[in-house]
Design an enzyme around this catalytic site. Structure first.
Site, PDB file in Angstrom:
ATOM      1  CD  GLU A 400      -2.750  -1.637   2.448  1.00  0.00           C
ATOM      2  OE1 GLU A 400      -3.249  -2.026   2.354  1.00  0.00           O
ATOM      3  OE2 GLU A 400      -2.163  -1.434   3.565  1.00  0.00           O
ATOM      4  NE  ARG A 416       0.840  -3.364   4.986  1.00  0.00           N
ATOM      5  CZ  ARG A 416       0.420  -3.969   5.492  1.00  0.00           C
ATOM      6  NH1 ARG A 416      -0.909  -2.687   5.055  1.00  0.00           N
ATOM      7  NH2 ARG A 416      -0.084  -4.891   5.498  1.00  0.00           N
TER       8      ARG A 416
END
Length: 546
Positions: A400, A416
């Site tokens: 993400e 992420r």
């Protein structure tokens, strides 16, 4: 003889002084969580005491600061919540259970009467110093109390409350107190845009937030009807609009919902993890999400396979609005335009996309490649969303991500990172054809492996007249808690401790998304500890001027 008399008098004074003070210490913890305007109860203080000698909790005295507007306060309450299990005494908790739930449908707005007994309530608060009567017989051992705050409807989202516990009376004597939380805590207001049970849905997750050209706040999220679990499940993309800076929100809309498509039940036609984008040249609003069709209710992350057909692989779906988010187009499937057939799964950010200075539309994406390794990147459109392209990954083993244009033509991707510990950051000046690792990558922004948010605020668009990067995530390396907004004044090279504000210290799901409300205020939509989708408005001065 005279010395002896003096000593006896001192001894009597000491004895008298000790007699005036209760023997058992009261431990006090002040919360750092949003105060929700729609809630009847918000936890302001926790109190814990081990009743070794004390028999009765008489009262607690608190004081509101001079900068707290008492007219905003609906009521203040004192609750008693019983005792602790013997084997858990050494945990030194402040609550044996959750007095207010964010996951139980219908039980998110007021104290659960199964766990708390109302002892006293003060309404029409006119004095800064309040005495809340307890008159509670203490259970032998650990006892729990808490102070609740309710705000009046219409209180501004930028209002603040500051308070302190000044004394606790046990057995008609003042008890010794010990604070276990930092001093100077400021309680900020919030709105629970979505609570468990709203519109018949068990849970709401995965926030995205954008501000239209007209100033409308557009919040997107997963509507997870049966539970909080990820796709594949009965999940629709929900949207809430606010035209007053987040103070109130309209009835939920469903920009994407597939129902019983293709003869399969709704639970095998889920669509979710939305990402929203405002075309700042046309005010067309775009939402992209992943549609999973027929995966047998197994997790899509492992059940989507190479190929292009919807029966084998997740589909990348767009919808658009040309009336400021009020109505939405039929689903637009762009899987064939951007997915490599060898990849297992292609999906969006989630969160928000951007419009570059030259009008290019950009969404963050992630994909699981042919070796089953996830990677983050971007996809873009140069023709107002008619066609979409993507190039290369920014960094492998990332998922993400959020994208920001930090200079004209230069994109920063904040990712992420499955390695854990900190965020990965890369930049590109050719729309993802090539990437350069940023100096802050894997160093500057700690994370517990979770979604985060990044936005660029140009000098001309904020009250400081400086280019700003704003970032939000759980400011930890383990667990998801301490949701924090940070600011960088040097393009993301450094994120100084004095340029951040803590919003929610308690454990939560932790996803967040930022968008400017006006030149002075940033809005954050996030998965908090008090509501599944929470909105707060934070002044830039609160982040930068400390």
């Amino acid at each position: 003889m005279k010395k002896l008399q003096i000593l006896l008098m001192l001894a009597c004074c000491v004895a008298f002084s000790c007699d005036l003070q209760a023997a058992d210490t009261v431990f006090v913890k002040e919360t750092q969580v949003p105060v929700l305007l729609e809630r009847q109860d918000n936890i302001l203080f926790y109190l814990r005491l081990n009743a070794n000698e004390s028999q009765t909790f008489d009262e607690v005295v608190m004081r509101f600061s001079e900068n707290t507007n008492l007219q905003d306060i609906q009521n203040v309450k004192l609750y008693y919540s019983g005792t602790e299990a013997l084997q858990d005494y050494d945990k030194k908790r402040f609550a044996p259970v959750s007095y207010l739930s964010f996951v139980s449908p219908g039980k998110t707005l007021a104290a659960n009467p199964s766990y708390s007994i109302l002892k006293s309530e003060i309404t029409n608060v006119s004095k800064r110093k309040l005495a809340l009567a307890g008159k509670q017989k203490l259970f032998p051992g650990v006892n729990y109390f808490w102070v609740s705050l309710q705000m009046k409807p219409g209180t501004s989202l930028t209002a603040k409350v500051s308070a302190e516990i000044t004394s606790v009376i046990l057995d008609k004597r003042q008890a010794p107190m010990k604070m276990v939380s930092p001093q100077g805590i400021v309680h900020r207001m919030g709105i629970g845009v979505r609570h468990a049970g709203d519109d018949g849905s068990a849970a709401f997750r995965i926030p995205g937030l954008a501000t239209s050209i007209k100033g409308t706040l557009l919040a997107v999220y997963d509507v997870r009807y049966n539970s909080s679990v990820d796709l594949q499940e009965h999940v629709d993309v929900g949207l809430s609009r606010s035209t007053d800076g987040g103070q109130t929100w309209e009835k939920m809309r469903l920009p994407l919902a597939f129902g019983e498509t293709g003869g399969l039940p709704a639970g095998q036609n889920g669509v979710g993890d939305p990402c929203i984008l405002v075309d700042t040249q046309t005010n067309t609003i775009w939402v992209v999400a992943a549609w999973t069709h027929g995966m047998g209710n197994k997790r899509a992350w492992v059940s989507s396979y190479p190929g292009m057909d919807k029966t084998r692989t997740a589909q990348l779906i767009l919808t658009k609005s040309t009336d400021d988010g009020k109505t939405w187009s039929q689903p637009i499937n762009i899987t064939d335009q951007v997915k490599d057939p060898s990849w297992y799964f292609l999906l969006q950010g989630p969160g928000r996309g951007i419009t570059m200075h030259d009008g290019t539309l950009v969404f963050p994406i992630q994909f699981i490649d042919s070796t089953r390794v996830p990677n983050a990147g971007i996809m873009y459109s140069k023709d107002r969303g008619e066609t979409w392209k993507l190039h290369n990954l920014a960094r492998n083993n990332t998922t993400e991500a959020q994208v920001a244009e930090v200079e004209p033509g230069v994109l920063m991707l904040n990712m992420r990172d499955n390695r854990g510990g900190s965020r990965a950051v890369a930049t590109t000046s050719d729309l993802g054809n090539t990437w350069t690792e940023h100096v802050s990558s894997r160093k500057a922004l700690q994370e517990p492996v979770c979604m985060a948010s990044l936005i660029n605020v140009k000098a001309s668009e904020n009250c400081f007249g400086k280019d700003l990067l704003l970032f939000s995530n759980p400011n930890t390396t383990k667990g998801r808690h301490h949701i924090t907004i940070k600011a960088s004044l040097d393009g993301g090279v450094t994120w100084l401790p004095q340029h951040q504000v803590l919003l929610d210290e308690e454990s939560c799901w932790g996803y967040s998304c930022l968008s400017m409300i006006d030149s002075e205020t940033v809005g954050i939509l996030y998965e908090s500890s008090v509501a599944q989708i929470t909105f707060q408005a934070v002044r830039l001065t609160d982040i930068l001027c400390k």
